[in-house]
Design a protein around this motif. Structure first.
Motif, PDB file in Angstrom:
ATOM      1  N   MET A  14       0.838  -1.286  -0.025  1.00 36.49           N
ATOM      2  CA  MET A  14       0.068   0.052  -0.030  1.00 36.49           C
ATOM      3  C   MET A  14       0.809   1.174  -0.093  1.00 36.49           C
ATOM      4  SD  MET A  14      -2.814  -1.245   2.806  1.00 36.49           S
ATOM      5  CE  MET A  14      -3.641   0.464   3.034  1.00 36.49           C
ATOM      6  N   ASP A  15       1.678   1.367   0.727  1.00 38.23           N
ATOM      7  CA  ASP A  15       2.840   2.652   1.172  1.00 38.23           C
ATOM      8  C   ASP A  15       3.440   2.705  -0.332  1.00 38.23           C
ATOM      9  OD1 ASP A  15       1.875   2.668   3.479  1.00 38.23           O
ATOM     10  OD2 ASP A  15       3.896   1.895   4.473  1.00 38.23           O
ATOM     11  N   TRP A  16       3.767   1.496  -0.978  1.00 39.01           N
ATOM     12  CA  TRP A  16       4.752   1.482  -2.476  1.00 39.01           C
ATOM     13  C   TRP A  16       3.739   2.162  -3.384  1.00 39.01           C
ATOM     14  CZ3 TRP A  16       4.636  -0.259  -7.268  1.00 39.01           C
ATOM     15  CH2 TRP A  16       5.824  -0.223  -7.952  1.00 39.01           C
ATOM     16  N   LEU A  17       2.382   1.646  -3.379  1.00 36.10           N
ATOM     17  CA  LEU A  17       1.715   2.117  -4.403  1.00 36.10           C
ATOM     18  C   LEU A  17       1.340   3.485  -4.386  1.00 36.10           C
ATOM     19  CD1 LEU A  17      -0.696  -1.012  -4.486  1.00 36.10           C
ATOM     20  CD2 LEU A  17       0.809  -0.341  -6.383  1.00 36.10           C
ATOM     21  N   ILE A  18       1.088   4.251  -3.105  1.00 37.05           N
ATOM     22  CA  ILE A  18       0.796   5.614  -2.921  1.00 37.05           C
ATOM     23  C   ILE A  18       1.892   6.432  -3.357  1.00 37.05           C
ATOM     24  CG2 ILE A  18       0.291   7.343  -0.964  1.00 37.05           C
ATOM     25  CD1 ILE A  18      -1.203   4.916   0.506  1.00 37.05           C
ATOM     26  N   GLY A 144      -1.354 -16.868  -2.456  1.00 38.16           N
ATOM     27  CA  GLY A 144      -1.108 -15.634  -1.912  1.00 38.16           C
ATOM     28  C   GLY A 144      -0.160 -14.921  -2.637  1.00 38.16           C
ATOM     29  N   HIS A 145       0.036 -14.850  -4.000  1.00 40.24           N
ATOM     30  CA  HIS A 145       1.100 -14.302  -4.855  1.00 40.24           C
ATOM     31  C   HIS A 145       0.831 -12.645  -4.769  1.00 40.24           C
ATOM     32  CE1 HIS A 145       2.762 -17.465  -7.554  1.00 40.24           C
ATOM     33  NE2 HIS A 145       2.596 -18.135  -6.249  1.00 40.24           N
ATOM     34  N   SER A 146       1.783 -11.916  -4.761  1.00 39.20           N
ATOM     35  CA  SER A 146       1.682 -10.515  -4.375  1.00 39.20           C
ATOM     36  C   SER A 146       1.498  -9.502  -5.617  1.00 39.20           C
ATOM     37  CB  SER A 146       2.840  -9.761  -3.558  1.00 39.20           C
ATOM     38  OG  SER A 146       4.083  -9.940  -4.575  1.00 39.20           O
ATOM     39  N   ASP A 147       1.998 -10.267  -6.854  1.00 35.08           N
ATOM     40  CA  ASP A 147       2.044  -9.491  -7.962  1.00 35.08           C
ATOM     41  C   ASP A 147       1.102 -10.065  -9.101  1.00 35.08           C
ATOM     42  OD1 ASP A 147       2.778  -7.245  -9.635  1.00 35.08           O
ATOM     43  OD2 ASP A 147       4.550  -8.666 -10.308  1.00 35.08           O
ATOM     44  N   VAL A 148      -0.294 -10.018  -8.849  1.00 25.40           N
ATOM     45  CA  VAL A 148      -1.215 -10.753  -9.838  1.00 25.40           C
ATOM     46  C   VAL A 148      -2.208  -9.803  -9.868  1.00 25.40           C
ATOM     47  CG1 VAL A 148      -2.975 -12.180 -10.102  1.00 25.40           C
ATOM     48  CG2 VAL A 148      -0.936 -13.089  -8.563  1.00 25.40           C
ATOM     49  N   PHE A 149      -2.356  -9.578 -11.536  1.00 27.77           N
ATOM     50  CA  PHE A 149      -3.720  -8.637 -11.992  1.00 27.77           C
ATOM     51  C   PHE A 149      -4.261  -9.221 -13.058  1.00 27.77           C
ATOM     52  CE2 PHE A 149      -5.619  -4.895 -13.802  1.00 27.77           C
ATOM     53  CZ  PHE A 149      -6.027  -4.071 -12.667  1.00 27.77           C
ATOM     54  N   LEU A 180       0.755  -2.363 -15.192  1.00 28.54           N
ATOM     55  CA  LEU A 180       2.166  -2.962 -15.387  1.00 28.54           C
ATOM     56  C   LEU A 180       3.120  -2.059 -14.357  1.00 28.54           C
ATOM     57  CD1 LEU A 180       2.930  -3.634 -19.205  1.00 28.54           C
ATOM     58  CD2 LEU A 180       3.021  -5.046 -17.053  1.00 28.54           C
ATOM     59  N   PRO A 181       3.056  -0.576 -14.259  1.00 33.26           N
ATOM     60  CA  PRO A 181       3.960  -0.013 -13.251  1.00 33.26           C
ATOM     61  C   PRO A 181       3.781  -0.449 -11.816  1.00 33.26           C
ATOM     62  CG  PRO A 181       2.898   1.470 -14.977  1.00 33.26           C
ATOM     63  CD  PRO A 181       2.052   0.313 -14.943  1.00 33.26           C
ATOM     64  N   TRP A 182       2.363  -1.044 -11.562  1.00 35.51           N
ATOM     65  CA  TRP A 182       2.091  -1.500 -10.102  1.00 35.51           C
ATOM     66  C   TRP A 182       2.831  -2.581  -9.733  1.00 35.51           C
ATOM     67  CZ3 TRP A 182      -3.751  -0.784 -11.003  1.00 35.51           C
ATOM     68  CH2 TRP A 182      -4.016   0.903 -11.627  1.00 35.51           C
ATOM     69  N   SER A 183       3.483  -3.322 -10.464  1.00 33.72           N
ATOM     70  CA  SER A 183       4.332  -4.441 -10.237  1.00 33.72           C
ATOM     71  C   SER A 183       5.609  -3.958  -9.379  1.00 33.72           C
ATOM     72  CB  SER A 183       5.023  -5.217 -11.409  1.00 33.72           C
ATOM     73  OG  SER A 183       5.979  -6.223 -11.151  1.00 33.72           O
ATOM     74  N   PRO A 184       6.135  -4.608  -8.171  1.00 28.91           N
ATOM     75  CA  PRO A 184       5.437  -5.984  -7.874  1.00 28.91           C
ATOM     76  C   PRO A 184       4.308  -6.132  -7.064  1.00 28.91           C
ATOM     77  CG  PRO A 184       7.294  -5.396  -6.389  1.00 28.91           C
ATOM     78  CD  PRO A 184       7.114  -4.117  -7.332  1.00 28.91           C
ATOM     79  N   TRP A 185       3.575  -5.175  -6.940  1.00 32.25           N
ATOM     80  CA  TRP A 185       2.509  -5.021  -5.677  1.00 32.25           C
ATOM     81  C   TRP A 185       0.950  -5.081  -6.594  1.00 32.25           C
ATOM     82  CZ3 TRP A 185       3.720  -6.801  -1.463  1.00 32.25           C
ATOM     83  CH2 TRP A 185       5.049  -6.406  -0.939  1.00 32.25           C
ATOM     84  N   ARG A 186       0.858  -5.595  -7.746  1.00 26.76           N
ATOM     85  CA  ARG A 186      -0.553  -5.698  -8.545  1.00 26.76           C
ATOM     86  C   ARG A 186      -1.493  -6.319  -7.515  1.00 26.76           C
ATOM     87  NH1 ARG A 186       1.812  -7.001 -14.393  1.00 26.76           N
ATOM     88  NH2 ARG A 186       2.892  -8.504 -13.328  1.00 26.76           N
ATOM     89  N   SER A 187      -1.295  -7.344  -6.969  1.00 25.92           N
ATOM     90  CA  SER A 187      -2.194  -7.774  -6.162  1.00 25.92           C
ATOM     91  C   SER A 187      -2.904  -6.962  -5.160  1.00 25.92           C
ATOM     92  CB  SER A 187      -1.724  -9.081  -5.441  1.00 25.92           C
ATOM     93  OG  SER A 187      -1.234 -10.215  -6.162  1.00 25.92           O
ATOM     94  N   VAL A 188      -1.793  -6.195  -4.404  1.00 28.27           N
ATOM     95  CA  VAL A 188      -2.646  -5.358  -3.552  1.00 28.27           C
ATOM     96  C   VAL A 188      -3.334  -4.174  -4.272  1.00 28.27           C
ATOM     97  CG1 VAL A 188      -1.974  -3.389  -1.795  1.00 28.27           C
ATOM     98  CG2 VAL A 188      -0.558  -5.571  -2.078  1.00 28.27           C
ATOM     99  N   ALA A 189      -2.943  -3.905  -5.421  1.00 29.39           N
ATOM    100  CA  ALA A 189      -3.832  -2.859  -6.186  1.00 29.39           C
ATOM    101  C   ALA A 189      -5.145  -3.756  -6.495  1.00 29.39           C
ATOM    102  CB  ALA A 189      -3.229  -2.668  -7.618  1.00 29.39           C
ATOM    103  N   ALA A 190      -5.023  -4.749  -6.978  1.00 30.49           N
ATOM    104  CA  ALA A 190      -6.194  -5.499  -7.380  1.00 30.49           C
ATOM    105  C   ALA A 190      -7.293  -5.566  -6.423  1.00 30.49           C
ATOM    106  CB  ALA A 190      -5.927  -6.716  -7.871  1.00 30.49           C
TER     107      ALA A 190
END
Length: 201
Positions: A14-18, A144-149, A180-190
């Motif tokens: 979350m912090d990284w995406l913000i 529980g992968h962290s980078d799935v969209f 794509l730019p949200w990698s490696p946290w695309r799961s959190v974004a999703a």
């Protein structure tokens, strides 16, 4: 090994995406910390993803509860079931075919837990009834992968439209490119976008 979603990594993501895109602050202010919603792995978890295909959350939950209560979340028991018994639980003929294909497939579920998301998708999509979306849902919710969209997911497309204030829902290709730019946290974004889409009209 892919990074796993936990309470700690969720906060990190979350912090990284913000920091990357301040518009996520507005999203997280509305959604709070998204729930990880961990599901079972193995045959049961993958079968649940098949059952959920193209159904509302409520309908999928009802049918899956019936399947579990009947004991058919086991490949051995499902293989022994008659079609009439499975249809009575709410499974369509097509999903019965998919469920039987999964029950008869040789899947190294333990090995899947050590693969990257792309490798999980490559391992599962040759099985009848398992497309990219189903494999992505398994990687996210069961492993529980962290980078799935999942760019084909309408809920994510709508969440993107609302967050980015677009005039129309983005296509799958545009959604994939936007995420794509949200990698490696695309799961959190999703997870956040699904929640945001439910909250914001």
């Amino acid at each position: 090994m892919p990074k796993k979603l936990t309470e700690a990594t969720m906060t990190e993501g979350m912090d990284w995406l913000i920091s990357l895109d301040p518009r996520f602050k507005r999203v997280f202010d509305q959604t709070g910390t998204p729930k990880i919603r961990q599901k079972a792995s193995g045959f049961s978890g993958l079968l649940q993803s098949i059952v959920s295909q193209q159904l509302s959350t409520a309908a999928a939950k009802t049918i899956w509860t019936r399947v579990k209560e009947a004991g058919y979340d086991s490949s051995e028991y499902l293989a022994q079931a008659h079609d009439e018994q499975l249809r009575a639980l709410g499974l369509s003929r097509q999903k019965i075919r998919y469920a039987r294909a999964l029950a008869s497939a040789t899947v190294d579920y333990e090995g899947l837990s050590r693969l990257k998301t792309t490798e999980v998708i490559d391992a599962l999509t040759p099985i009848l009834g398992i497309g990219e979306w189903t494999a992505q849902m398994y990687a996210l919710f069961a492993l529980g992968h962290s980078d799935v969209f999942a760019p084909n997911d309408l809920g994510l497309q709508e969440g993107l439209r609302k967050m980015l204030e677009l005039d129309s829902r983005p296509s799958a290709k545009v959604a994939r490119d936007l995420a794509l730019p949200w990698s490696p946290w695309r799961s959190v974004a999703a997870l956040a976008l699904w929640s945001y889409n439910d909250i914001v009209s």
